[in-house]
Design a protein around this motif. Sequence first.
Motif, PDB file in Angstrom:
ATOM      1  N   THR A  97       4.416   7.205   6.881  1.00 25.97           N
ATOM      2  CA  THR A  97       3.888   7.277   8.245  1.00 25.97           C
ATOM      3  C   THR A  97       3.153   5.969   8.565  1.00 25.97           C
ATOM      4  OG1 THR A  97       1.836   8.199   7.395  1.00 25.97           O
ATOM      5  CG2 THR A  97       3.555   9.770   8.040  1.00 25.97           C
ATOM      6  N   GLU A  98       2.698   5.843   9.795  1.00 21.18           N
ATOM      7  CA  GLU A  98       1.911   4.651  10.176  1.00 21.18           C
ATOM      8  C   GLU A  98       0.654   4.531   9.311  1.00 21.18           C
ATOM      9  OE1 GLU A  98       0.930   3.770  14.296  1.00 21.18           O
ATOM     10  OE2 GLU A  98       2.941   4.444  14.888  1.00 21.18           O
ATOM     11  N   ALA A  99       0.027   5.690   9.039  1.00 21.51           N
ATOM     12  CA  ALA A  99      -1.207   5.682   8.230  1.00 21.51           C
ATOM     13  C   ALA A  99      -0.920   5.243   6.795  1.00 21.51           C
ATOM     14  CB  ALA A  99      -1.841   7.075   8.238  1.00 21.51           C
ATOM     15  N   VAL A 100       0.194   5.725   6.240  1.00 20.91           N
ATOM     16  CA  VAL A 100       0.587   5.337   4.875  1.00 20.91           C
ATOM     17  C   VAL A 100       0.885   3.840   4.832  1.00 20.91           C
ATOM     18  CG1 VAL A 100       2.432   5.548   3.138  1.00 20.91           C
ATOM     19  CG2 VAL A 100       1.404   7.613   4.112  1.00 20.91           C
ATOM     20  N   MET A 101       1.587   3.373   5.851  1.00 23.01           N
ATOM     21  CA  MET A 101       1.958   1.954   5.914  1.00 23.01           C
ATOM     22  C   MET A 101       0.712   1.070   6.004  1.00 23.01           C
ATOM     23  SD  MET A 101       4.879   0.555   5.619  1.00 23.01           S
ATOM     24  CE  MET A 101       5.351  -1.157   5.529  1.00 23.01           C
ATOM     25  N   LYS A 102      -0.256   1.511   6.787  1.00 17.90           N
ATOM     26  CA  LYS A 102      -1.502   0.747   6.949  1.00 17.90           C
ATOM     27  C   LYS A 102      -2.239   0.665   5.600  1.00 17.90           C
ATOM     28  CE  LYS A 102      -5.518   0.477  10.051  1.00 17.90           C
ATOM     29  NZ  LYS A 102      -6.686   0.695   9.197  1.00 17.90           N
ATOM     30  N   GLU A 103      -2.307   1.805   4.909  1.00 24.71           N
ATOM     31  CA  GLU A 103      -2.984   1.835   3.609  1.00 24.71           C
ATOM     32  C   GLU A 103      -2.234   0.968   2.591  1.00 24.71           C
ATOM     33  OE1 GLU A 103      -4.599   4.885   0.199  1.00 24.71           O
ATOM     34  OE2 GLU A 103      -3.503   5.750   1.873  1.00 24.71           O
ATOM     35  N   PHE A 104      -0.898   1.042   2.619  1.00 24.78           N
ATOM     36  CA  PHE A 104      -0.077   0.208   1.736  1.00 24.78           C
ATOM     37  C   PHE A 104      -0.350  -1.277   1.992  1.00 24.78           C
ATOM     38  CE2 PHE A 104       3.793  -2.442   2.021  1.00 24.78           C
ATOM     39  CZ  PHE A 104       4.010  -2.654   0.666  1.00 24.78           C
ATOM     40  N   GLU A 105      -0.357  -1.663   3.258  1.00 21.58           N
ATOM     41  CA  GLU A 105      -0.540  -3.082   3.591  1.00 21.58           C
ATOM     42  C   GLU A 105      -1.912  -3.595   3.162  1.00 21.58           C
ATOM     43  OE1 GLU A 105       0.547  -3.418   7.730  1.00 21.58           O
ATOM     44  OE2 GLU A 105       2.695  -3.344   7.275  1.00 21.58           O
ATOM     45  N   GLU A 106      -2.937  -2.751   3.325  1.00 19.90           N
ATOM     46  CA  GLU A 106      -4.304  -3.181   2.988  1.00 19.90           C
ATOM     47  C   GLU A 106      -4.577  -3.159   1.479  1.00 19.90           C
ATOM     48  OE1 GLU A 106      -6.982  -0.737   5.248  1.00 19.90           O
ATOM     49  OE2 GLU A 106      -6.355  -1.615   7.164  1.00 19.90           O
TER      50      GLU A 106
ATOM     51  N   LYS B 223      -4.616  11.901  -2.595  1.00 19.39           N
ATOM     52  CA  LYS B 223      -5.768  10.995  -2.772  1.00 19.39           C
ATOM     53  C   LYS B 223      -5.505   9.601  -2.199  1.00 19.39           C
ATOM     54  CE  LYS B 223      -5.931  11.547  -7.285  1.00 19.39           C
ATOM     55  NZ  LYS B 223      -6.387  11.268  -8.660  1.00 19.39           N
ATOM     56  N   GLY B 224      -4.340   9.417  -1.587  1.00 21.53           N
ATOM     57  CA  GLY B 224      -4.014   8.102  -1.028  1.00 21.53           C
ATOM     58  C   GLY B 224      -2.716   7.545  -1.582  1.00 21.53           C
ATOM     59  N   THR B 225      -2.446   6.296  -1.248  1.00 22.95           N
ATOM     60  CA  THR B 225      -1.188   5.639  -1.624  1.00 22.95           C
ATOM     61  C   THR B 225      -1.436   4.686  -2.791  1.00 22.95           C
ATOM     62  OG1 THR B 225      -0.407   5.849   0.648  1.00 22.95           O
ATOM     63  CG2 THR B 225       0.700   4.217  -0.724  1.00 22.95           C
ATOM     64  N   TYR B 226      -0.644   4.841  -3.846  1.00 20.25           N
ATOM     65  CA  TYR B 226      -0.802   4.057  -5.075  1.00 20.25           C
ATOM     66  C   TYR B 226       0.463   3.256  -5.358  1.00 20.25           C
ATOM     67  CZ  TYR B 226      -4.803   7.059  -6.299  1.00 20.25           C
ATOM     68  OH  TYR B 226      -6.008   7.731  -6.311  1.00 20.25           O
ATOM     69  N   LEU B 227       0.302   2.120  -6.019  1.00 17.49           N
ATOM     70  CA  LEU B 227       1.456   1.347  -6.479  1.00 17.49           C
ATOM     71  C   LEU B 227       1.875   1.835  -7.860  1.00 17.49           C
ATOM     72  CD1 LEU B 227       3.424  -1.046  -6.049  1.00 17.49           C
ATOM     73  CD2 LEU B 227       1.778  -2.478  -7.254  1.00 17.49           C
TER      74      LEU B 227
END
Length: 416
Positions: free
Chosen positions: A238-247, A277-281
Amino acid sequence: MKLLLIGSGGREHALAWKFAQSKKVEKIFVAPGNGGTAIENKCENVNITDIDELVKFAQNENVDLTVVGPEDPLTKGIVNKFKKEGLKIFGPAENGAKLEGSKSFSKEFMKKYGVKTAQYETFTNVDEALKYLEICEYPTVVKADGLAAGKGVAICANKQEAEEAVKSYMVEDIFNGAGQTIVIEEFLEGVEASILSITDGKTIIPFISGKDHKQIFDGGKGPNTGGMGVLAPNPYVTEAVMKEFEENIMAKTLNGIKEEGFDYKGIIFFGIMITKKGTYLLEYNVRMGDPETQSVLYLMESDLVEVIEAALREELDKIEIKWKDGVCINVVLASNGYPGNFTKGYEIKIDEKVKDKVFLAGAKFENGILKTNGGRVLSVIGLGKDTEEARKDAYNNIKYVQFEGAYCRTDIGTHM
């Protein structure tokens, strides 16, 4: 332009097809190529895999640009060798390629630059690794440090499974040295996403996201494969996931690439996990994924050769990559028995009623006939305004592609 494309999989057929659409490109040599690149427009297969011989070939044929498909030559320093001879090549140099070539190196890099990732420990001693299994939480993930053709990751539900994985990697040495160092990592529960990106070392531009379906059977059951199909874009990104990924992931990775002084003009692929809990690499790849490439490139409107040239000039900040609207699904047709034992050499028939593209992977072109030559034989593309339409299109196209023992999952693109 004359291009040299290195590799032999479905990813390389998709790249060759995309390059052939460029008005700038006159000829594409594919080394060693496959049955798909043998019959693709503007393409010619050349049976060379040795890096020094590839350098000589590029010199003799006055190749304008070389593009490296798979990870193995990148980790062996093919970019360094080409550049030393003044040849133009797209891909990270050996120092940056370690982000995929060594799991322990990449995890240390993530930690150093604050990239959001799972907690982990690295081991070079089998007894210490086994001792750690007494205290770690389950499920846990055991990873071979080096390249293991996408098979060096075991998700272990309990201590017994983890011990078996550790011993098979470190004692039995099933990956020929790639598992002598291992990483034991916290298990993250969530949905995986693939974000292929391009970088010039100063800017990273993410491509459309993908959702890979790794297991052999419907419903994500059975052993892992190299990938049985892809949905792009990934509905969970989603946009929110993408924003978290980019940051938290992309920007910090770029900072690390700059700080480390990597000579990195190539693809960087982020395998991410979207959790509560958020987006992880999860991992980096230093090349395009397969079968993600087949879906992602099918949606790319921009000329990929021009995008690569901008990266080589360090001018990615000046361009915008254009994408088609809609959804692309590719469904992999595999040989019966894959990822275990299977038979090769069956004739592949592709009827002209197939509306979209068929990208060949484990296939060869012999005496005018396409034949199966691997586990994952080909990818059938489906396109639509939404997932449902793209699924319908892909599975309709599959009816017109045949070889003995062909097997595919029936649920690619369903949200799991």
